[in-house]
Design a protein around this motif. Structure first.
Motif, mmCIF file in Angstrom:
data_model
loop_
_atom_site.group_PDB
_atom_site.id
_atom_site.type_symbol
_atom_site.label_atom_id
_atom_site.label_comp_id
_atom_site.label_asym_id
_atom_site.label_seq_id
_atom_site.Cartn_x
_atom_site.Cartn_y
_atom_site.Cartn_z
ATOM 1 N N THR A 46 0.967 -1.140 0.020
ATOM 2 C CA THR A 46 0.097 -0.186 -0.044
ATOM 3 C C THR A 46 0.692 1.224 -0.012
ATOM 4 O O THR A 46 0.561 2.201 -0.643
ATOM 5 C CB THR A 46 -0.893 -0.085 1.268
ATOM 6 N N THR A 55 2.286 1.539 -3.661
ATOM 7 C CA THR A 55 1.569 2.249 -4.650
ATOM 8 C C THR A 55 0.989 3.698 -4.480
ATOM 9 O O THR A 55 0.919 4.634 -5.250
ATOM 10 C CB THR A 55 0.133 1.452 -4.697
ATOM 11 N N THR A 56 1.087 3.968 -2.992
ATOM 12 C CA THR A 56 0.441 5.390 -2.648
ATOM 13 C C THR A 56 1.560 6.262 -3.153
ATOM 14 O O THR A 56 1.368 7.363 -3.620
ATOM 15 C CB THR A 56 0.207 5.193 -0.948
ATOM 16 N N LEU A 57 2.853 6.078 -2.930
ATOM 17 C CA LEU A 57 3.948 6.927 -3.142
ATOM 18 C C LEU A 57 4.217 7.091 -4.383
ATOM 19 O O LEU A 57 4.483 8.416 -5.069
ATOM 20 C CB LEU A 57 5.093 6.495 -2.198
ATOM 21 N N ARG A 116 2.126 6.653 -7.054
ATOM 22 C CA ARG A 116 1.248 7.176 -7.868
ATOM 23 C C ARG A 116 0.982 8.613 -7.133
ATOM 24 O O ARG A 116 0.284 9.448 -8.123
ATOM 25 C CB ARG A 116 -0.415 6.505 -7.441
ATOM 26 N N GLY A 117 1.837 9.204 -6.469
ATOM 27 C CA GLY A 117 1.640 10.719 -5.875
ATOM 28 C C GLY A 117 2.734 11.523 -6.333
ATOM 29 O O GLY A 117 2.684 12.494 -5.972
ATOM 30 N N VAL A 118 3.706 10.912 -6.770
ATOM 31 C CA VAL A 118 4.948 11.650 -7.105
ATOM 32 C C VAL A 118 5.285 11.717 -8.653
ATOM 33 O O VAL A 118 4.868 10.584 -9.344
ATOM 34 C CB VAL A 118 6.043 10.957 -6.705
ATOM 35 N N PRO A 119 5.424 12.996 -9.244
ATOM 36 C CA PRO A 119 5.383 12.857 -10.702
ATOM 37 C C PRO A 119 6.520 12.149 -11.564
ATOM 38 O O PRO A 119 7.540 11.742 -10.667
ATOM 39 C CB PRO A 119 5.842 14.430 -11.169
ATOM 40 N N ASP A 120 6.259 11.430 -12.541
ATOM 41 C CA ASP A 120 7.287 10.515 -13.353
ATOM 42 C C ASP A 120 8.556 11.047 -13.402
ATOM 43 O O ASP A 120 9.560 10.509 -13.042
ATOM 44 C CB ASP A 120 6.661 10.055 -14.458
ATOM 45 N N TYR A 141 0.892 0.930 -10.566
ATOM 46 C CA TYR A 141 -0.255 0.973 -11.437
ATOM 47 C C TYR A 141 -0.735 -0.594 -11.683
ATOM 48 O O TYR A 141 -1.932 -1.123 -11.620
ATOM 49 C CB TYR A 141 -0.267 1.688 -12.684
#
Length: 230
Positions: free
Chosen positions: A51, A54-56, A58-62, A109
């Protein structure tokens, strides 16, 4: 002459871009599969790690992750090498860094895509397989995985299409991919519109062919599956 003779250079960059995309997707599928298993496990520690991952991610720009892993990775590798007595500076390969970063991003993802696909398989089918005397491994390989792949295919398709376009960020770490070659040609000829249009068309060709292949694969995996009418 087509594109002032830069077409071969763009095609070389396109091949490298495709290599980055394929390598990243393969590694991302492994990370996504392991992440999905961790999220579905009974271990609170594994679920917590998955968790957090996936949280970190998906929350930081590529782009930020690409720069962090590339430059931070170089610092970490050289610090470890220095502690082991290796004094020469080690350069991290941009291709390896690009593949690892993109895979790390899309693994998050795909974790959710695979998790949903596992949950879409009716648990009664697994129970029926065990009741018929199949081992847990046989149930996974013969019942769960084939159906899970079919359920996961739409998510795989969407992530693959986004991943191909996301490979453009590897140009910021010096990898001579399609985007880098296009930028160099545009700067040399002072015709940015022509070259960036050519780059866009090549990406469009990649995604269009990919959509056709995924559609064919979806039809193949759906043979014998009865669709319910609303």
């Amino acid at each position: 002459m087509i594109l002032h003779g830069f077409l071969p250079s763009l095609l070389e960059g396109a091949v490298l871009t495709l290599g980055v995309a394929v390598g990243s997707m393969a590694l991302a599928m492994v990370l996504g599969f392991l992440g999905a298993l961790a999220k579905l496990s009974r271990s609170r520690v594994l679920r917590g790690i998955a968790t957090l991952y996936t949280t970190l991610i998906r929350g930081v720009p590529d782009l930020v992750l690409m720069l962090l892993i590339f430059f931070g990775g170089q610092v970490a590798v050289n610090a470890i090498a220095l502690s082991l007595g290796h004094e020469a500076y080690i350069d991290v390969n941009p291709f390896v860094a690009g593949v690892a970063t993109i895979a790390f991003i899309f693994g998050a993802y795909l974790t959710e895509a695979f998790r949903g696909a596992f949950l879409a398989v009716p648990p009664g089918q697994r129970e029926a397989g065990l009741a018929f005397g199949m081992s847990p491994r046989q149930v996974v390989w013969r019942i769960t995985l084939p159906q899970m792949i079919r359920h996961a295919l739409p998510g795989l398709s969407n992530n693959w299409l986004v991943l191909i376009k996301s490979t453009a960020i590897v140009s910021v770490i010096g990898l001579h991919d399609l985007m880098m070659r296009g930028s160099q040609a545009a700067a040399a000829t002072r015709e940015p519109f022509a070259f960036y249009l050519a780059v866009a068309l090549i990406y469009l060709a990649f995604t269009s062919v990919s959509e056709l292949l995924f559609d064919q694969l979806q039809k193949r995996l759906s043979v014998g599956v009865r669709r319910q009418s609303l």
